[in-house]
Design a protein around this motif. Structure first.
Motif, PDB file in Angstrom:
ATOM      1  N   PRO A  21      27.629  66.745   2.461  1.00  0.00           N
ATOM      2  CA  PRO A  21      27.628  65.302   2.219  1.00  0.00           C
ATOM      3  C   PRO A  21      26.233  64.667   3.057  1.00  0.00           C
ATOM      4  CG  PRO A  21      29.552  65.803   3.164  1.00  0.00           C
ATOM      5  CD  PRO A  21      28.937  67.098   3.136  1.00  0.00           C
ATOM      6  N   ASP A  22      25.962  65.083   4.178  1.00  0.00           N
ATOM      7  CA  ASP A  22      24.687  64.293   4.937  1.00  0.00           C
ATOM      8  C   ASP A  22      23.427  64.737   4.032  1.00  0.00           C
ATOM      9  OD1 ASP A  22      26.127  63.125   6.816  1.00  0.00           O
ATOM     10  OD2 ASP A  22      25.947  65.074   8.010  1.00  0.00           O
ATOM     11  N   VAL A  23      23.396  65.864   3.278  1.00  0.00           N
ATOM     12  CA  VAL A  23      22.283  66.490   2.878  1.00  0.00           C
ATOM     13  C   VAL A  23      22.255  65.629   1.422  1.00  0.00           C
ATOM     14  CG1 VAL A  23      21.034  68.269   1.707  1.00  0.00           C
ATOM     15  CG2 VAL A  23      22.034  68.818   3.957  1.00  0.00           C
ATOM     16  N   ILE A  24      23.270  65.532   0.607  1.00  0.00           N
ATOM     17  CA  ILE A  24      23.375  64.769  -0.418  1.00  0.00           C
ATOM     18  C   ILE A  24      22.928  63.410  -0.181  1.00  0.00           C
ATOM     19  CG2 ILE A  24      25.007  63.794  -2.358  1.00  0.00           C
ATOM     20  CD1 ILE A  24      26.840  66.334  -2.195  1.00  0.00           C
ATOM     21  N   PHE A  34      25.664  53.652  -6.886  1.00  0.00           N
ATOM     22  CA  PHE A  34      26.395  55.010  -7.041  1.00  0.00           C
ATOM     23  C   PHE A  34      27.895  54.474  -7.959  1.00  0.00           C
ATOM     24  CE2 PHE A  34      29.529  58.410  -6.040  1.00  0.00           C
ATOM     25  CZ  PHE A  34      28.801  59.224  -6.190  1.00  0.00           C
ATOM     26  N   GLN A  35      28.058  55.329  -9.098  1.00  0.00           N
ATOM     27  CA  GLN A  35      29.198  55.073  -9.711  1.00  0.00           C
ATOM     28  C   GLN A  35      29.823  56.575  -9.908  1.00  0.00           C
ATOM     29  OE1 GLN A  35      31.116  52.404 -11.292  1.00  0.00           O
ATOM     30  NE2 GLN A  35      32.493  54.157 -11.467  1.00  0.00           N
ATOM     31  N   GLY A  36      30.667  56.781  -9.235  1.00  0.00           N
ATOM     32  CA  GLY A  36      31.354  58.367  -9.242  1.00  0.00           C
ATOM     33  C   GLY A  36      32.463  58.306 -10.237  1.00  0.00           C
ATOM     34  N   PHE A  37      33.510  59.134  -9.875  1.00  0.00           N
ATOM     35  CA  PHE A  37      34.908  59.071 -10.648  1.00  0.00           C
ATOM     36  C   PHE A  37      35.592  57.624 -10.267  1.00  0.00           C
ATOM     37  CE2 PHE A  37      33.857  63.518 -10.937  1.00  0.00           C
ATOM     38  CZ  PHE A  37      34.568  63.885 -12.050  1.00  0.00           C
ATOM     39  N   VAL A  42      29.448  51.612  -5.851  1.00  0.00           N
ATOM     40  CA  VAL A  42      29.206  51.279  -4.228  1.00  0.00           C
ATOM     41  C   VAL A  42      27.596  51.576  -4.139  1.00  0.00           C
ATOM     42  CG1 VAL A  42      31.447  52.213  -3.464  1.00  0.00           C
ATOM     43  CG2 VAL A  42      29.430  53.950  -3.757  1.00  0.00           C
ATOM     44  N   ALA A  43      27.280  50.821  -3.030  1.00  0.00           N
ATOM     45  CA  ALA A  43      25.698  50.985  -2.887  1.00  0.00           C
ATOM     46  C   ALA A  43      25.551  51.676  -1.321  1.00  0.00           C
ATOM     47  CB  ALA A  43      24.971  49.758  -2.956  1.00  0.00           C
ATOM     48  N   GLY A  44      24.242  52.107  -1.445  1.00  0.00           N
ATOM     49  CA  GLY A  44      23.871  52.801  -0.104  1.00  0.00           C
ATOM     50  C   GLY A  44      24.023  54.168   0.416  1.00  0.00           C
ATOM     51  N   ARG A  49      27.569  59.116   1.012  1.00  0.00           N
ATOM     52  CA  ARG A  49      28.071  60.124   2.027  1.00  0.00           C
ATOM     53  C   ARG A  49      29.571  60.159   2.248  1.00  0.00           C
ATOM     54  NH1 ARG A  49      25.507  58.227   6.063  1.00  0.00           N
ATOM     55  NH2 ARG A  49      23.717  59.766   5.838  1.00  0.00           N
ATOM     56  N   ALA A  50      30.202  58.911   2.125  1.00  0.00           N
ATOM     57  CA  ALA A  50      31.681  58.626   2.261  1.00  0.00           C
ATOM     58  C   ALA A  50      32.215  59.382   1.070  1.00  0.00           C
ATOM     59  CB  ALA A  50      32.046  57.365   2.445  1.00  0.00           C
ATOM     60  N   TYR A  51      31.884  59.177  -0.162  1.00  0.00           N
ATOM     61  CA  TYR A  51      32.291  59.763  -1.479  1.00  0.00           C
ATOM     62  C   TYR A  51      32.268  61.233  -1.433  1.00  0.00           C
ATOM     63  CZ  TYR A  51      32.676  60.466  -6.187  1.00  0.00           C
ATOM     64  OH  TYR A  51      33.043  60.812  -7.540  1.00  0.00           O
TER      65      TYR A  51
END
Length: 121
Positions: A21-24, A34-37, A42-44, A49-51
């Protein structure tokens, strides 16, 4: 020279498949959208990373770039199909769109959006 979309997605896939996650998060701009599932945009980098920290470590991604574009020297993007899989047989197919921004000599994801699709019989 290949399009930056290919390079960014190659690096994203390697980090995703290795549950990093840190590399991503470092592949994204500081203010990335960011719009995932999930239902919320979210932003930033911290949110990104949390996602990815919450994603099961056995998940893998198969990426096929469908279309790319460039707008000058600092903006590019495109579309891809991604199939996410898990060791338990879980699978999710999505359309992915990215907007990339060039920061110095490195391309970063400025906007990420997935749209899950279900094949029609």
């Amino acid at each position: 020279m290949s399009h930056p979309m290919h390079d960014v997605l190659d690096r994203w896939k390697a980090a995703f498949d290795n549950h990093q996650p840190d590399v991503i998060a470092e592949l994204y701009t500081k203010d990335a959208l960011f719009q995932g599932f999930g239902p919320t945009v979210v932003a930033g980098r911290d949110a990104v990373r949390a996602y990815y920290e919450a994603v099961d470590a056995d998940r893998r991604a198969n990426v096929t770039v469908l279309h790319t574009y460039s707008l000058g020297d600092h903006v590019a993007g495109g579309f891809a199909d991604v199939t996410f899989t898990g060791a338990d047989g879980w699978e999710a197919k999505v359309h992915l769109s990215l907007v990339l921004h060039r920061e110095n000599s490195d391309w970063r994801i400025r906007q990420y959006h997935v749209s899950r699709f279900i094949a029609q019989d």
